[in-house]
Design a protein around this motif. Structure first.
Motif, PDB file in Angstrom:
ATOM      1  N   GLU A  12       0.819  -1.228   0.000  1.00 14.26           N
ATOM      2  CA  GLU A  12       0.000   0.000   0.000  1.00 14.26           C
ATOM      3  C   GLU A  12       0.850   1.275   0.000  1.00 14.26           C
ATOM      4  O   GLU A  12       0.302   2.373  -0.055  1.00 14.26           O
ATOM      5  N   GLU A  23       2.906   2.889  -2.109  1.00 15.24           N
ATOM      6  CA  GLU A  23       2.813   3.867  -3.209  1.00 15.24           C
ATOM      7  C   GLU A  23       1.447   4.553  -3.229  1.00 15.24           C
ATOM      8  O   GLU A  23       1.345   5.755  -3.485  1.00 15.24           O
ATOM      9  N   GLY A  24       0.414   3.780  -2.931  1.00 14.44           N
ATOM     10  CA  GLY A  24      -0.929   4.352  -2.867  1.00 14.44           C
ATOM     11  C   GLY A  24      -1.035   5.398  -1.758  1.00 14.44           C
ATOM     12  O   GLY A  24      -1.607   6.478  -1.939  1.00 14.44           O
ATOM     13  N   ARG A  65       1.397   7.092  -0.569  1.00 12.49           N
ATOM     14  CA  ARG A  65       2.215   8.247  -0.969  1.00 12.49           C
ATOM     15  C   ARG A  65       1.356   9.244  -1.758  1.00 12.49           C
ATOM     16  O   ARG A  65       1.390  10.458  -1.513  1.00 12.49           O
ATOM     17  N   THR A  66       0.620   8.722  -2.690  1.00 14.26           N
ATOM     18  CA  THR A  66      -0.260   9.578  -3.507  1.00 14.26           C
ATOM     19  C   THR A  66      -1.323  10.216  -2.633  1.00 14.26           C
ATOM     20  O   THR A  66      -1.623  11.414  -2.761  1.00 14.26           O
ATOM     21  N   TRP A  67      -1.907   9.449  -1.722  1.00 20.85           N
ATOM     22  CA  TRP A  67      -2.965   9.969  -0.837  1.00 20.85           C
ATOM     23  C   TRP A  67      -2.437  11.104   0.026  1.00 20.85           C
ATOM     24  O   TRP A  67      -3.091  12.140   0.184  1.00 20.85           O
ATOM     25  N   TRP A  85       0.140  13.051  -0.553  1.00 19.95           N
ATOM     26  CA  TRP A  85       0.448  14.182  -1.432  1.00 19.95           C
ATOM     27  C   TRP A  85      -0.805  15.002  -1.717  1.00 19.95           C
ATOM     28  O   TRP A  85      -0.789  16.231  -1.797  1.00 19.95           O
ATOM     29  N   ARG A  86      -1.952  14.315  -1.848  1.00 17.99           N
ATOM     30  CA  ARG A  86      -3.224  15.011  -2.111  1.00 17.99           C
ATOM     31  C   ARG A  86      -3.788  15.664  -0.862  1.00 17.99           C
ATOM     32  O   ARG A  86      -4.410  16.719  -0.931  1.00 17.99           O
ATOM     33  N   ASN A  87      -3.590  15.042   0.296  1.00 18.31           N
ATOM     34  CA  ASN A  87      -4.291  15.514   1.495  1.00 18.31           C
ATOM     35  C   ASN A  87      -3.456  16.358   2.450  1.00 18.31           C
ATOM     36  O   ASN A  87      -4.001  16.973   3.360  1.00 18.31           O
ATOM     37  N   SER A 138       6.907  17.101   0.999  1.00 20.38           N
ATOM     38  CA  SER A 138       7.410  16.058   0.091  1.00 20.38           C
ATOM     39  C   SER A 138       7.256  14.719   0.787  1.00 20.38           C
ATOM     40  O   SER A 138       7.566  14.609   1.981  1.00 20.38           O
ATOM     41  N   SER A 156       9.420   7.794  -0.121  1.00 18.14           N
ATOM     42  CA  SER A 156       9.413   6.364   0.222  1.00 18.14           C
ATOM     43  C   SER A 156      10.863   5.893   0.332  1.00 18.14           C
ATOM     44  O   SER A 156      11.775   6.625  -0.036  1.00 18.14           O
ATOM     45  N   SER A 195      12.469   5.980  -3.111  1.00 19.09           N
ATOM     46  CA  SER A 195      12.825   7.308  -3.636  1.00 19.09           C
ATOM     47  C   SER A 195      13.994   7.892  -2.847  1.00 19.09           C
ATOM     48  O   SER A 195      14.836   8.603  -3.401  1.00 19.09           O
TER      49      SER A 195
END
Lengths: 223, 395, 269
Positions: free
Chosen positions: B223, B225-226, B228-230, B232-234, B239, B242, B245
């Motif tokens: 989970e 990467e998912g 990470r995106t969440w 970034w949005r919230n 920055s 992971s 990265s």
């Protein structure tokens, strides 16, 4: 039965721009159990002829057969295999492997022919006893005299029960007394059935043979 | 028979064989070290990052954790947002700062981390207890030695220092409760840990609700990467890093060492190959008549090549085994030099021994040993027998 | 007339934008040109802040501390930066130029003796103090260099031994002819010296080419004018000297070993 048949055998060498005709068309046969000495002055082509009979060189033209098998024109692999099983070579300089014992030197061709360790060990000991060196099997060439080294070389040449034994000046590096021992050994071998062809300058060795082939300038002049 | 012939040929020239083996050992050691260095730093860093199970880190936008003095505001709200996500099991907020402890007429300056002891991933407790209270402080051995403090001692701790007025701001009395080892600490670095709220208060109104970093544990690795995106949005203005990265960033910053490893490793392999080739060539040239006689006796070209190649392989394998020990010793020495990089966590190793690396080095060397013997032996075994014997006799 | 006056008054009231200078790396990566307007803020991710105009693009210095860091550099007027980062009337440091070494000493003394907690340092002392990273890299390179030299010495000795032994029959023949050991050794050492000289020349050439390549490559990778590899006269002198010593030494050892062996043994008898 003919063990060796040579027909119009010729060998040329190129030395720069010069072309040397070492053998100019030699024809002869050698029967089973024969003991032949090839004699002649230096440069007459006797060693060249021996090399062709031993399949360690290829003729420029002509043919040679050992027990009916034509050896000229075979691939390197087939020629090597043929040499291993049919021809025994004895050199003037013995050419034993300095890092191996006498027994191991005799075993070398048998190992290549695929014989098992026990079998080749037994045969090597047997051959060394035959050449009267049974007590020296663990010695390295540097610990053997010239005559002893040559006897080991002869035993090695007999390892795979070859059709013919070829010897190029086998007494060339030996003193008269040791040379005489080798000559006697060759006599013994021939009596026991080995077909022998020697190239030699040694008169005594040549006289010990049953047949002499005289060569001059690349041709057989007698025999 | 080929085995014993190869072995006895090597023993015949003992000094030469020994020197060649030593040369190969040095090449093998260098090769092993370079293989270790090319992957060691990355793997060591990965081990460090994942040692406490945190897969994600949140830092101020455009920065890496503790790369700058920048902080993230509204920590409490961010923590609440993160904890609301069911795929996140742990959130650890960390604030970094500097504290000053006046002792007599000298001042001890130390790094300080404000943490939540219940979820922190920055230190291991060696003795005593975590700083559970608002006036508790735990320090590493360097800090305790520099301050002379023992468990239970009270220290006057300040967070700000005005050099012009020579006064301290944000002073507080803290009690030493624990002796800790900081996982990401550099060598000889004084460091302490205290409650997050304590360090925030000491920082004044500027840092009331700030954090330098958030560390996050996901429920499952799949989970990450998912998440990470969440995040970034919230969570704006941050920055999200992971482990992968972070490793990419480290690779980029320290790419010089990987490139050096590649170059030196290649040179070592080439030199080792050159050495064995030279040895084989000389050895074969000395034994042309022996080799030719073997061919005359009926030994096949392939078997002659095998026997000589075996000699090269013996030297190479002997050298590789000796090189393994030598390589580990030199790696330790080189690692001790590079570990003194300022600011580098002491847990990072540039040279990490991995069995895979050792096998790879051994494999590469063995292949080079084989290749080194093939050409000279094939050439010798292919010489025309009669002509060669004649030439050798004349010589 | 009134409209013109009003327009002029309006223009006067609009705040003039301050100017900044950015580094060439930032200009290239963010496609910023001179004259562009930017918003600067101290808060990461902020969408509002001070509007400024780019008035200059600055070349980066050859500062080794900047390698491997992807930072950008911006130069602002001091008072504006103090205001943007809420620093008040503070600075991190003063840089001072003096009129010569004696003036530097006097200035250092005076500043450090003042009552207000300043500490003055010579620039070169700071450079040394902040160079620990490069000292580590330098030590590492030296260690690699030492290992390489030791390895090269072993390789050289081994190969020299092999090549000299290859000619043992020639040496045996010379010795049997009556040529002395010393003459044979001198001959072999002379050959070794010549080979070492040729090897040195080739090595320096290869090293120079490699150095050019290293600088070209890493200057491109790190986008810096810094020189990563510099070949100096002392370096060349050390390399040539060491190579000659090792080459001649290896030749000497190998030849001494050969001439100690009886000639007949060299012939294999």
């Amino acid at each position: 039965m003919n063990v060796v048949e040579a027909k119009d055998l010729a060998r040329d060498y190129e030395f720069g721009a010069e072309r040397v005709h070492a053998l100019r068309g030699v024809t002869f046969e050698i029967s089973e159990g024969d003991y032949v000495a090839i004699v002649g002055p230096s440069g007459c082509g006797k060693s060249t002829l021996l090399n062709l009979l031993g399949a360690i060189d290829q003729p420029t033209h002509g043919s040679v057969s050992i027990r009916g098998n034509p050896v000229a024109g075979m691939s390197d692999r087939k020629t090597t295999e043929f040499r291993l099983r049919n021809i025994g070579f004895v050199f003037q300089r013995f050419y034993l492997m300095p890092t191996l014992t006498a027994r191991e030197n005799v075993e070398l061709p048998m190992s290549e022919a695929g014989l098992g360790k026990a079998e080749r060990g037994d045969r090597a000991r047997e051959l060394l006893k035959y050449v009267k060196l049974g007590h020296r099997e663990k010695h390295r060439p540097s610990e053997l005299s010239g005559g002893e080294q040559q006897r080991v070389a002869i035993a090695r040449a007999l390892a795979n029960k070859p059709a013919i034994l070829l010897a190029d000046e086998p007494t060339g590096e030996l003193d008269a007394r040791t040379g005489a021992e080798i000559i006697a050994l060759f006599g013994q071998l021939n009596t026991d059935g080995t077909t022998i062809i020697v190239v030699t300058h040694d008169e005594e060795l040549a006289n010990a043979a049953r047949r002499k082939i005289h060569m001059r300038d690349g041709l057989i002049v007698d025999g | 028979m080929r085995f014993s012939l190869a072995w006895s040929s090597l023993r015949r020239h003992g000094t030469r064989t020994l020197l060649a083996t030593l040369g190969v050992a040095v090449a093998a050691a260098m090769l092993l070290d370079m293989v270790m260095m090319s992957t060691g730093l990355r793997e060591s860093f990965r081990e460090l990052l994942t040692s406490r199970g945190f897969q994600l880190r949140i830092a101020p936008k455009g920065t890496l954790p503790f790369d700058t003095d920048a902080t993230i505001e509204n920590t409490s709200a961010i923590v609440a947002t993160l904890r609301a996500n069911p795929n996140i099991t742990t959130v650890s907020a960390v604030l970094g700062g500097t504290i000053h402890i006046p002792i007599g007429n000298r001042v001890v300056t130390s790094a300080a981390l404000g943490i939540d002891p219940k979820v922190q991933g920055d230190y291991e407790l060696i003795s005593g207890r975590d700083p559970l209270g608002p006036n508790d402080i735990a320090g590493n051995d360097d800090f305790l030695k520099a301050t002379g403090a023992k468990m239970g001692d009270t220290l006057d701790v300040a967070s700000g220092y005005d050099p012009q007025l020579r006064t301290y701001a944000g002073s507080r009395k803290l009690v030493v409760t624990g002796r800790v080892r900081f996982i990401y600490g550099a060598a000889n670095q004084l460091a302490t840990a205290m409650q997050l709220a304590t360090l925030q208060e000491m920082g004044g109104s500027d840092r009331k609700d700030d954090a330098s970093l958030f560390m996050i544990k996901a429920r499952n690795d799949s989970e990450v990467e998912g998440l990470r995106t969440w995040i970034w949005r919230n969570v704006p203005g941050v920055s999200v890093i992971s482990t992968e990265s972070a490793l990419v960033e480290v690779d980029q910053r320290l790419s010089y060492f990987r490139q050096l490893a590649l170059i030196l490793g290649s040179v070592s392999l080439f030199v080792g190959f050159l050495l064995v080739t030279t040895l084989m060539t000389v050895s074969v040239n000395e034994r042309i008549s022996e080799i030719t006689v073997m061919r005359a006796l009926g030994v096949s070209r392939a078997h002659v090549v095998q026997q000589i190649v075996l000699e090269g392989v013996f030297i190479t394998i002997g050298g590789a085994i000796a090189g393994l020990g030598l390589g580990l010793v030199t790696a330790r020495y080189l690692n001790s030099i590079l570990s003194s990089f300022p600011g580098l966590p002491v847990a990072i190793d540039f040279f990490l021994f991995q069995p895979r690396a050792a096998w790879m080095s051994l494999g590469l060397l063995s292949l080079s040993g084989i290749a080194a013997g093939v050409y000279p032996s094939y050439r010798a075994a292919s010489l025309p027998i009669a002509t060669t014997l004649r030439q050798e006799a004349i010589a | 007339m009134l409209i013109r006056l009003l327009s002029a008054l309006l223009l006067l009231q609009q705040p003039a934008h301050r100017t900044i200078a950015i580094d060439e790396r930032l200009a290239e990566d963010a496609h910023i040109a001179i004259g562009d307007k930017l918003v600067v803020s101290a808060k990461p991710g902020a969408t509002s802040g001070d509007t400024v105009i780019v008035s200059a693009i600055v070349k980066r210095g050859a500062d080794p501390a900047e390698i491997a860091r992807s930072e950008y550099q911006v130069r602002m007027h001091l008072d504006q930066l103090q205001q943007v980062v809420a620093y008040g009337d503070r600075v991190d440091r003063f840089a001072i130029a003096t009129r010569g070494d004696s003036a530097t000493e006097r200035a250092l003394r005076d500043i450090n003796a003042s009552a207000f907690g300043f500490q003055a340092h010579r620039s070169r002392d700071i450079a040394v103090g902040t160079s620990r990273t490069f000292q580590v890299v330098s030590r590492f390179h030296k260690a690699i260099g030492v290992i390489t030299i030791v390895a090269s010495a072993i390789f050289l000795l081994c190969i020299m031994l092999l090549k000299v032994e290859e000619r043992r029959r020639d040496v045996a023949a010379l010795r049997l002819m009556g040529i002395s050991r010393a003459t044979v050794v001198k001959g072999i050492v002379a050959e070794a010296a010549l080979l070492a000289l040729i090897g040195c020349a080739l090595g320096v050439g290869v090293g120079w080419i490699a150095s050019q390549f290293i600088n070209w490559f890493y200057q491109g990778v790190y986008r810096t004018p810094l020189y990563f590899s510099v070949i100096t006269t002392p370096i060349v002198t050390l390399a040539v000297g060491l190579s000659l010593v090792l080459g001649i030494g290896a030749g000497l050892l190998a030849s001494l070993r050969l001439v100690r062996t009886p000639p007949l043994k060299l012939f294999g008898r």
